[in-house]
Write a protein that holds these residues in place. Structure first.
Motif, PDB file in Angstrom:
ATOM      1  N   HIS A   5      45.031  -4.832  15.603  1.00 43.76           N
ATOM      2  CA  HIS A   5      43.633  -4.735  15.223  1.00 43.76           C
ATOM      3  C   HIS A   5      43.427  -3.516  14.327  1.00 43.76           C
ATOM      4  O   HIS A   5      44.078  -2.486  14.503  1.00 43.76           O
ATOM      5  CB  HIS A   5      42.751  -4.596  16.469  1.00 43.76           C
ATOM      6  CG  HIS A   5      42.873  -5.755  17.409  1.00 43.76           C
ATOM      7  ND1 HIS A   5      42.177  -6.919  17.242  1.00 43.76           N
ATOM      8  CD2 HIS A   5      43.614  -5.922  18.530  1.00 43.76           C
ATOM      9  CE1 HIS A   5      42.487  -7.761  18.221  1.00 43.76           C
ATOM     10  NE2 HIS A   5      43.351  -7.181  18.998  1.00 43.76           N
ATOM     11  N   LEU A  50      31.999   0.586  18.280  1.00 41.99           N
ATOM     12  CA  LEU A  50      32.707  -0.530  18.898  1.00 41.99           C
ATOM     13  C   LEU A  50      32.955  -1.627  17.854  1.00 41.99           C
ATOM     14  O   LEU A  50      32.294  -1.676  16.814  1.00 41.99           O
ATOM     15  CB  LEU A  50      31.891  -1.088  20.063  1.00 41.99           C
ATOM     16  CG  LEU A  50      31.749  -0.173  21.290  1.00 41.99           C
ATOM     17  CD1 LEU A  50      30.919  -0.865  22.362  1.00 41.99           C
ATOM     18  CD2 LEU A  50      33.115   0.222  21.846  1.00 41.99           C
ATOM     19  N   PRO A  51      33.916  -2.507  18.101  1.00 46.23           N
ATOM     20  CA  PRO A  51      34.232  -3.556  17.128  1.00 46.23           C
ATOM     21  C   PRO A  51      33.000  -4.343  16.684  1.00 46.23           C
ATOM     22  O   PRO A  51      32.157  -4.741  17.504  1.00 46.23           O
ATOM     23  CB  PRO A  51      35.205  -4.454  17.902  1.00 46.23           C
ATOM     24  CG  PRO A  51      35.907  -3.509  18.824  1.00 46.23           C
ATOM     25  CD  PRO A  51      34.835  -2.540  19.262  1.00 46.23           C
ATOM     26  N   HIS A  59      36.060  -7.716  15.950  1.00 42.90           N
ATOM     27  CA  HIS A  59      37.242  -7.947  16.788  1.00 42.90           C
ATOM     28  C   HIS A  59      37.931  -9.254  16.413  1.00 42.90           C
ATOM     29  O   HIS A  59      37.278 -10.249  16.088  1.00 42.90           O
ATOM     30  CB  HIS A  59      36.832  -7.983  18.264  1.00 42.90           C
ATOM     31  CG  HIS A  59      37.978  -8.247  19.191  1.00 42.90           C
ATOM     32  ND1 HIS A  59      38.958  -7.314  19.428  1.00 42.90           N
ATOM     33  CD2 HIS A  59      38.307  -9.350  19.914  1.00 42.90           C
ATOM     34  CE1 HIS A  59      39.841  -7.818  20.271  1.00 42.90           C
ATOM     35  NE2 HIS A  59      39.476  -9.047  20.578  1.00 42.90           N
ATOM     36  N   PRO A  63      36.063 -11.315  22.211  1.00 43.89           N
ATOM     37  CA  PRO A  63      35.810  -9.921  22.584  1.00 43.89           C
ATOM     38  C   PRO A  63      35.479  -9.762  24.070  1.00 43.89           C
ATOM     39  O   PRO A  63      34.397  -9.328  24.440  1.00 43.89           O
ATOM     40  CB  PRO A  63      34.620  -9.556  21.693  1.00 43.89           C
ATOM     41  CG  PRO A  63      33.858 -10.840  21.569  1.00 43.89           C
ATOM     42  CD  PRO A  63      34.892 -11.929  21.532  1.00 43.89           C
ATOM     43  N   LEU A  68      38.557  -5.812  24.423  1.00 42.05           N
ATOM     44  CA  LEU A  68      37.937  -4.619  23.837  1.00 42.05           C
ATOM     45  C   LEU A  68      38.601  -3.350  24.365  1.00 42.05           C
ATOM     46  O   LEU A  68      38.778  -2.376  23.622  1.00 42.05           O
ATOM     47  CB  LEU A  68      36.441  -4.604  24.147  1.00 42.05           C
ATOM     48  CG  LEU A  68      35.605  -5.711  23.487  1.00 42.05           C
ATOM     49  CD1 LEU A  68      34.174  -5.653  23.981  1.00 42.05           C
ATOM     50  CD2 LEU A  68      35.656  -5.607  21.961  1.00 42.05           C
ATOM     51  N   THR A  69      38.990  -3.364  25.633  1.00 42.69           N
ATOM     52  CA  THR A  69      39.670  -2.197  26.190  1.00 42.69           C
ATOM     53  C   THR A  69      41.053  -2.035  25.582  1.00 42.69           C
ATOM     54  O   THR A  69      41.522  -0.916  25.373  1.00 42.69           O
ATOM     55  CB  THR A  69      39.765  -2.304  27.726  1.00 42.69           C
ATOM     56  OG1 THR A  69      38.458  -2.552  28.264  1.00 42.69           O
ATOM     57  CG2 THR A  69      40.280  -1.005  28.332  1.00 42.69           C
ATOM     58  N   VAL A  71      41.725  -2.651  22.514  1.00 46.47           N
ATOM     59  CA  VAL A  71      41.449  -1.999  21.232  1.00 46.47           C
ATOM     60  C   VAL A  71      41.226  -0.501  21.441  1.00 46.47           C
ATOM     61  O   VAL A  71      41.743   0.339  20.683  1.00 46.47           O
ATOM     62  CB  VAL A  71      40.227  -2.637  20.551  1.00 46.47           C
ATOM     63  CG1 VAL A  71      39.840  -1.865  19.295  1.00 46.47           C
ATOM     64  CG2 VAL A  71      40.505  -4.092  20.201  1.00 46.47           C
ATOM     65  N   LEU A  95      32.967  -0.516  29.665  1.00 42.49           N
ATOM     66  CA  LEU A  95      34.286  -0.256  29.080  1.00 42.49           C
ATOM     67  C   LEU A  95      34.876   1.044  29.602  1.00 42.49           C
ATOM     68  O   LEU A  95      36.089   1.150  29.797  1.00 42.49           O
ATOM     69  CB  LEU A  95      34.175  -0.227  27.558  1.00 42.49           C
ATOM     70  CG  LEU A  95      33.861  -1.571  26.893  1.00 42.49           C
ATOM     71  CD1 LEU A  95      33.492  -1.377  25.424  1.00 42.49           C
ATOM     72  CD2 LEU A  95      35.043  -2.531  27.019  1.00 42.49           C
ATOM     73  N   MET A 188      30.312 -11.412  21.566  1.00 42.49           N
ATOM     74  CA  MET A 188      30.432 -10.227  22.412  1.00 42.49           C
ATOM     75  C   MET A 188      29.415 -10.267  23.554  1.00 42.49           C
ATOM     76  O   MET A 188      29.730  -9.907  24.700  1.00 42.49           O
ATOM     77  CB  MET A 188      30.259  -8.949  21.583  1.00 42.49           C
ATOM     78  CG  MET A 188      30.521  -7.677  22.376  1.00 42.49           C
ATOM     79  SD  MET A 188      30.457  -6.161  21.382  1.00 42.49           S
ATOM     80  CE  MET A 188      31.971  -6.319  20.434  1.00 42.49           C
ATOM     81  N   ALA A 192      31.639 -10.389  26.771  1.00 42.60           N
ATOM     82  CA  ALA A 192      31.773  -9.041  27.321  1.00 42.60           C
ATOM     83  C   ALA A 192      30.653  -8.661  28.285  1.00 42.60           C
ATOM     84  O   ALA A 192      30.794  -7.680  29.026  1.00 42.60           O
ATOM     85  CB  ALA A 192      31.829  -8.015  26.189  1.00 42.60           C
TER      86      ALA A 192
END
Length: 269
Positions: A5, A50-51, A59, A63, A68-69, A71, A95, A188, A192
């Motif tokens: 990424h 954040l992405p 992302h 996501p 995400l973690t 990343v 997160l 997301m 997420a």
């Protein structure tokens, strides 16, 4: 080997032990603009987008919290950082907790973290986030001029802050790079936040402080539910503060971060 990424956009300032700042969905790193100068007096502050938010790329893939973690961990590795203190708000708080599950956190302050909403609360939170996305996309051309005066900033951050008139221009503009323009917002929100179920919280071995504004109308009772699930976690209500309380009570938040970080030396590492 090339990273899976692209790197996240970030600003780094201050000195001391490393502190990672993680904003919520629909915001950017500028959501912490009132806090960064204060925190930089005590920590080496790494503030990231954040992405898909601000200047960070979208992302690649779904996501989820786990993705995400991943990343965030890759970015910490790229900065040469192993374990860091973490301050996160909303999705950023969730997160932060996940980084602690993975043993990448020295301490955590999570403000109104997502993750433990009951089904009706998730529907309500999803409706609020949907309304915020649609509203800010519609008024996107006007966000910059609105951010120049108190009335405009109040309109932009009402619902997130309890005292939105205290919001800085940079904080108000974070809704532009977040709710108005973020890439991958809907996926997301779904992956997420609305369908996320935290696991492994009993493995956390660092001090965790859970804070929530008493005037938070977004996260309802999610925050306090983490307390019995995380060993040694503490809950602190923040008077006269909302869901994203960064400018509602900056000194109180800095104090929480410092006191929580000071407890890290009493934990096994």
């Amino acid at each position: 080997m090339e990273p899976m990424h692209p790197r996240l956009s970030y600003r780094r300032t201050g000195s001391g032990e490393p502190l990672l700042l993680l904003h919520g969905i629909g915001a950017t790193m500028d959501d912490f603009s009132a806090l960064v100068p204060r925190l930089a007096e005590h920590f080496d502050v790494l503030n990231v987008d954040l992405p898909g938010h601000g200047s960070s790329p979208k992302h690649i893939g779904r996501p989820t919290i786990s993705a995400l973690t991943d990343v965030l961990e890759a970015d910490l590795d790229a900065h040469g950082l192993d374990r860091v203190h973490v301050l996160g708000n909303s999705l950023g708080g969730r997160l932060a907790i996940e980084l602690a599950v993975r043993n990448r956190a020295l301490s955590v302050v999570a403000l109104s973290p997502s993750g433990l909403g009951l089904p009706p609360e998730r529907v309500y939170q999803g409706a609020l986030m949907t309304a915020a996305r649609l509203l800010n996309k519609a008024r996107n051309p006007f966000i910059e001029p609105m951010s120049r005066n108190v009335l405009g900033r109040t309109a932009l951050t009402t619902g997130l802050r309890a005292m939105p008139w205290k919001t800085t221009r940079a904080e108000a503009l974070s809704v532009k790079g977040g709710f108005a323009e973020s890439a991958g917002f809907w996926s997301m929100l779904w992956d997420a936040i609305l369908t996320d179920v935290p696991t492994g919280l009993d493995r956390i071995d660092c001090p965790v402080t859970l804070g929530q504004g008493v005037l938070d109308t977004v996260a309802s009772a999610q925050t306090v539910r983490y307390v019995p699930l995380i060993p040694g976690a503490r809950f602190v209500p923040l008077p006269w503060a909302g869901h994203a309380p960064q400018s509602d009570c900056p000194e109180a938040i800095v104090d929480l971060v410092r006191r929580t970080a000071a407890r890290a030396s009493t934990y096994c590492r």
